[in-house]
Design a protein around this motif. Structure first.
Motif, PDB file in Angstrom:
ATOM      1  N   ASP B  52      -0.298  21.488  -7.672  1.00 43.33           N
ATOM      2  CA  ASP B  52      -0.747  22.454  -8.665  1.00 43.33           C
ATOM      3  C   ASP B  52      -1.813  21.819  -9.563  1.00 43.33           C
ATOM      4  O   ASP B  52      -2.896  22.386  -9.777  1.00 43.33           O
ATOM      5  CB  ASP B  52       0.458  22.894  -9.505  1.00 43.33           C
ATOM      6  CG  ASP B  52       0.077  23.859 -10.620  1.00 43.33           C
ATOM      7  OD1 ASP B  52      -0.972  24.516 -10.516  1.00 43.33           O
ATOM      8  OD2 ASP B  52       0.846  23.948 -11.605  1.00 43.33           O
ATOM      9  N   ARG B  56      -5.859  22.747 -10.064  1.00 43.74           N
ATOM     10  CA  ARG B  56      -6.468  23.037 -11.360  1.00 43.74           C
ATOM     11  C   ARG B  56      -7.708  22.179 -11.561  1.00 43.74           C
ATOM     12  O   ARG B  56      -8.724  22.627 -12.097  1.00 43.74           O
ATOM     13  CB  ARG B  56      -5.470  22.756 -12.498  1.00 43.74           C
ATOM     14  CG  ARG B  56      -4.374  23.820 -12.623  1.00 43.74           C
ATOM     15  CD  ARG B  56      -3.291  23.319 -13.581  1.00 43.74           C
ATOM     16  NE  ARG B  56      -2.100  24.149 -13.554  1.00 43.74           N
ATOM     17  CZ  ARG B  56      -1.870  25.157 -14.384  1.00 43.74           C
ATOM     18  NH1 ARG B  56      -2.763  25.459 -15.310  1.00 43.74           N
ATOM     19  NH2 ARG B  56      -0.761  25.859 -14.300  1.00 43.74           N
ATOM     20  N   LYS B 111      -4.640  27.667   0.483  1.00 41.66           N
ATOM     21  CA  LYS B 111      -4.060  27.098  -0.721  1.00 41.66           C
ATOM     22  C   LYS B 111      -4.978  27.262  -1.918  1.00 41.66           C
ATOM     23  O   LYS B 111      -4.673  26.835  -3.006  1.00 41.66           O
ATOM     24  CB  LYS B 111      -3.742  25.618  -0.507  1.00 41.66           C
ATOM     25  CG  LYS B 111      -2.451  25.413   0.257  1.00 41.66           C
ATOM     26  CD  LYS B 111      -1.924  24.008   0.067  1.00 41.66           C
ATOM     27  CE  LYS B 111      -0.595  23.835   0.798  1.00 41.66           C
ATOM     28  NZ  LYS B 111      -0.107  22.449   0.758  1.00 41.66           N
ATOM     29  N   THR B 113      -6.597  28.708  -5.035  1.00 43.41           N
ATOM     30  CA  THR B 113      -6.139  29.625  -6.074  1.00 43.41           C
ATOM     31  C   THR B 113      -7.223  30.658  -6.339  1.00 43.41           C
ATOM     32  O   THR B 113      -8.378  30.471  -5.945  1.00 43.41           O
ATOM     33  CB  THR B 113      -5.886  28.856  -7.373  1.00 43.41           C
ATOM     34  OG1 THR B 113      -7.122  28.308  -7.831  1.00 43.41           O
ATOM     35  CG2 THR B 113      -4.899  27.730  -7.148  1.00 43.41           C
TER      36      THR B 113
END
Lengths: 191, 191
Positions: B52, B56, B111, B113
């Motif tokens: 995660d 970011r 994957k 985002t």
DNA sequence: CTCGCTTCCTAAAGGCTTTAAGAATTTGGA
DNA sequence: TCCAAATTCTTAAAGCCTTTAGGAAGCGAG
């Protein structure tokens, strides 16, 4: 208990296979040891450390890739050679994503082994063979080689990573890009 | 004991800085926790997991890069725009090798985002802006965008990784490549 | 002020790399 | 053939990493 017959070369080949099968991030010393039915510590009799193994894989894959490219290039010239080279390159990367990913330099010049440097030179030579058919002047060959290398490597990397979403036809784009490179090489800008 | 004030955003920015300073491979959750004077476990209140956090960082960096490129592109057209775009791109990568490396997709489409996808679209739009000045037909813009993206990304990646040995002048090659791309765009092959 | 949410900590499990020291297997020379 | 040296493999242990669980402490709203 008989010996398992582990070898630096066997480890290297197994690592390459494992990279394609399970993804590069899952090829670890531990996993390799398991595959060979051997303790992790055993590997250190054959390979200095994980970095060492990684570099061996890089050299192996670069050589395999050069073999494919050389074969595709045989007997061709001009745009024909360009397309064949590019196709072999891209097909290899798509057929062996883990191997190709292993190639991606994790950012550390100076860590290249002599084997890797030699393989790199081989790639350069193969690329130069294309330029020969285009009559790109000697002094311009370095940038021309870099243009081709960069474009092929960049495209394949982005494609595999899904960078080209699913918009547009990736095969068609590839084909157009080769057309464009052909134009650039045929009209290589004068100094 | 007062709180440390950790935030997903602060973690992300710290990770990006750390990547440039210490190398991407050294930015770990543990290291980040140390930097914030906090236990590793604490981070999991702000970020789902290391993956995660990584995503970011990718989104952050892609946005920063797009900002630079957009600024460089402002008020330019034609080859001028091409050179400005490329220069901003390459300068960013060289000034922030860790950040740029974070961008390299570790091979996992699907994957991405929404933030990453949006940043990607921004990059595409910026690239299209260059093509406008060249009059590349609408139907040909996708491959043309991909040619430019691939070449820039590939060149920078290879350069940073030391793939271009120390033979030849990398700046000169870059310049020649831009000349060649200019030729290709001005003479975009007809369908 | 105090309730409840959020942040942070301790504890613990499990995986990975690397080194040290010794046992077992090969191998090649006497 | 047989033994000694070299090599391969094992056990043991240290150190780093991620992730989860459960509980304590800080903070803001009412």
């Amino acid at each position: 208990m008989p010996r398992a017959g582990v070898t630096a070369d066997r480890l290297t080949r197994a690592a390459a296979e494992m990279a394609d099968e399970a993804g590069l991030e899952n090829v670890t010393a531990s996993a390799l040891a398991r595959r060979f039915g051997v303790t992790v510590a055993s590997l250190y009799s054959h390979v200095k450390n994980v970095e060492d193994l990684r570099l061996r894989v890089v050299a192996l894959v670069l050589d395999e890739l050069a073999d494919r490219v050389a074969a595709a290039l045989a007997g061709r010239a001009g745009k024909d050679a360009l397309v064949a080279f590019a196709g072999a390159y891209r097909e290899f990367a798509k057929a062996h994503p883990g191997r190709y990913a292993a190639t991606q330099p994790r950012l550390d010049p100076g860590k290249a082994t002599p084997e890797i440097v030699a393989a790199g030179r081989r790639h350069t030579e193969l690329t130069r063979a294309i330029l020969r058919g285009y009559g790109v002047p000697e002094a311009e060959q370095t940038p021309a080689v870099r243009l081709l290398s960069s474009t092929f490597h960049g495209y394949v990397t982005l494609e595999i990573a899904g960078g080209f979403a699913h918009t547009g036809d990736v095969d068609a784009s590839w084909s157009r890009i080769l057309d464009a490179l052909d134009v650039a090489l045929r009209n290589w800008p004068a100094d």
